[in-house]
Design an enzyme around this catalytic site. Structure first.
Site: not given
Length: 640
Positions: A622, A535, A220, A216, A366
């Site tokens: 992502t 998404e 981010r 994360e 994913d």
């Protein structure tokens, strides 16, 4: 263009021998010339001795002209001298110009292709999509205003209770996640406020804070810092390819790079502290230590979704250590056994082996597949050499998806991607997370490598697999959109199940009884929440760029309107929802950082008219942070 077969505006005899219309045939002509020509043509039919009808009419016309010019009262003096004489009570006497005034001169008509070449014609009034793009920018600034007023410095806003919360390590995640979005949109005030906080506070936070999740924090915070660094001109090589106006405000790239390196140095402990190539899941920033999750496992997607960021940092810092450690993970993944290219969602950093057999493209699985493709695209110099294995792994995995996971619903044959909770030999589950809706965009990107479908066809660069994958991308995108439209709110649930032949799965639908697919999609009570996820709009953005089909924009606009209607908080910010199937929906007191970092960014770019951040020159991590394709990198760390 209408598909009707109505008559053409002109008859076929007006078409020249070359197959094109002769515009001269339709120019306005003087009425006087037409009368004289007609008289001259027809007069020969009525000759009376030597004095013909034509001569008589010509004499009569000349006499009339002399009469009009001799009676000057019929001429308006102001018109003779080029002045306007306004007298509402006086009635003008007829004059020569009244009878023989020429028709107005029409501007030249450009063919359709020339109209679009001449940008000045389009800039006179903003297009509908530019107006809608402005609405997205306003939504972003509204979301930011709530965060700034009630949660500045915290990771996330709680928009209903007007306070902040730290759930991502306390590094001000919303600020960093939103910065490059603000740069892209030209939201100068947000850029100023966000960059000022980062310059004054983030380095101190990094040195004082405790535990953060490697994945994360990388996608981010590190990704956000590096993207803003590039878009602010820090990476001079290629920063001009973004299409972002130079007049837009930027951040301080030197400070962003300094903070990025400090953060990455601490995150590297997750790699160097592991006994295998698989990094540990958590890092204690202030202590510069790392440890595994309580169960000892790492998510496969989390361990393999770090390379875009660390490789780019090596490029701009000149230090290969970041790239070297991150790429070891993918090199190790190449050696592990797979199920037709598909992998379980857990991996053990102590042994370097997969744990369990659960295979899915939703949570924990994913972005492994996403980064196989995107890391290969990012490092263009190595695509056909040391990184070729990544594209081969991606290609094999997509074949496995089509063979093992793709199904169609009954009765209306929606295409979806299910799961294998107990591996290849276990039962198939018709469950699809909203997270899986990243896949249509990834499939389209893998098919054309970022150029439009039209260009790919013209260059004969699409293989049969590419064409098949592109069709699957479009089919899956429709399913993802119907997950929105089948609900009462027009917003998708976190998870959906699908009716398939021979499967006893049952349950309530989305609440929109008028939707065609209400009997194809099942939404269970615990799955009805919406977290403002990106998404689906991510895939709509990519598919619109590649196919140029306007339906993807229309779908995105409908989704945006639903966000505006049901999640906007008047005092600032947007809220998640507890139940998308009920009206009015109950709100959840949280605004995820990715709503500003991803969802609104992709919607803004979906409505963009100028091809900002072209997909053959940028890859989005992502978390939707764009990083440039690296075309000339001198690194030796990719030997396999």
């Amino acid at each position: 263009m209408s598909g009707g077969s109505g008559p053409l505006p002109y008859s076929m005899r007006d078409v020249g021998t070359g197959g094109a219309y002769n515009n001269a045939k339709f120019r306005h002509r003087s009425r006087l010339k037409m009368v004289i020509q007609s008289l001259a043509t027809n007069s020969s039919k009525y000759r009376c001795g030597k004095f013909t009808v034509g001569k008589f009419l010509s004499l009569l016309m000349v006499s009339g002209l002399l009469y009009l010019f001799l009676h000057k009262d019929g001429v308006v003096p102001g018109e003779v001298h080029g002045k306007d004489v306004h007298n509402n009570n006086a009635r003008r006497a007829p004059n020569v110009s009244t009878f023989w005034r020429k028709p107005p001169r029409l501007p030249p008509r450009l063919p359709p292709n020339e109209i679009y070449k001449n940008n000045s014609l389009l800039q006179q009034s903003p297009s509908e999509w530019t107006s809608r793009q402005t609405k997205v920018k306003e939504a972003f600034e509204h979301a930011w205003s709530g965060y700034r007023d009630y949660a500045m410095g915290y990771d996330e806003l709680m928009p209903l209770s007007h306070r902040g919360t730290d759930g991502l390590g306390g590094l001000g995640a919303t600020i960093v996640d939103a910065l490059d979005t603000a740069i892209i949109m030209g939201s100068d005030d947000v850029v100023s406020e966000a960059s000022k906080w980062i310059e004054e506070n983030l380095m101190k936070r990094i040195s004082e804070k405790g535990q953060v999740n490697l994945f994360e924090t990388t996608i981010r915070v590190l990704g956000g810092l590096l993207s803003a660094y590039h878009l602010s001109g820090g990476d001079h090589a290629g920063s001009g390819d973004s299409g972002i106006p130079a007049s837009y405000k930027k951040a301080n790239p030197e400070r962003l790079l300094e903070v990025s390196k400090d953060l990455a140095d601490r995150l590297l402990l997750a790699f160097t502290s592991s006994p295998t190539a698989i990094p540990l899941s958590d890092v204690i920033l202030r202590d510069r230590t790392a440890h595994a999750a309580p169960d000892g496992l790492s998510s496969t997607s989390e361990a393999t979704t770090l390379q875009l960021e660390f490789s780019y940092l090596s490029r701009v810092s000149g230090d290969p250590k970041y790239d070297r450690e991150a790429m070891k993970v993918l090199q190790h993944m190449k050696t592990l056994p797979k199920v037709e290219g598909l992998v379980p969602i857990y991996i053990n950093p102590s042994s370097g082996q997969f744990s369990g057999e659960n295979i899915r493209l939703g949570s924990r699985g994913d972005s492994y597949y996403e980064y196989l493709l995107k890391v290969w695209i990012q490092q263009e110099e190595y695509r056909n050499s040391s990184l070729k294995y990544l594209y081969e792994m991606y290609t094999e995995a997509m074949k496995g998806v089509k063979h093992l996971l793709v199904r169609k619903t009954v009765p209306n044959e929606l295409v979806f991607v299910g799961e294998l909770p107990f591996g290849r030999n276990g039962d198939f589950s018709p469950k699809m997370d909203h997270l899986v809706c990243f896949l249509p965009g990834t499939l389209a990107l893998g098919a054309t490598k970022g150029i439009t479908k039209k260009k790919a066809l013209e260059s004969n660069s699409l293989t049969d697999d590419d064409i098949e994958n592109l069709q699957l991308a479009e089919d899956l995108a429709k399913t993802c959109v119907e997950m929105y439209f089948v609900t009462s709110t027009g917003l998708a649930p976190e998870i959906a199940y699908f009716h398939i032949e021979g499967n006893p799965e049952g349950g309530p639908g989305g609440g929109n009884k008028s939707n065609k697919y209400v009997n194809d999609i099942i939404i269970k009570p615990l799955d009805r929440h919406n977290l403002l996820r990106p998404e689906t709009v991510e895939s709509l953005f990519v598919l619109h760029r590649i196919t140029e089909d306007p339906k993807y924009r229309e779908w995105g606009w409908q989704i945006f309107q639903a966000f505006e209607k049901y999640t906007k908080v008047d005092s600032g910010g947007y809220s998640s929802l507890d139940d998308v199937t009920s009206l009015p929906p109950h709100r959840r007191d949280k605004m995820e950082t990715f709503f500003l970092g991803e969802t609104l960014k992709y919607l803004y770019l979906l409505f963009d008219e100028s091809n900002t951040l072209p997909l053959d020159k940028y890859v989005f991590n992502t978390e939707a942070h764009p990083l440039p394709v690296m075309r000339s990198v001198e690194q030796a760390s990719h030997s396999v």
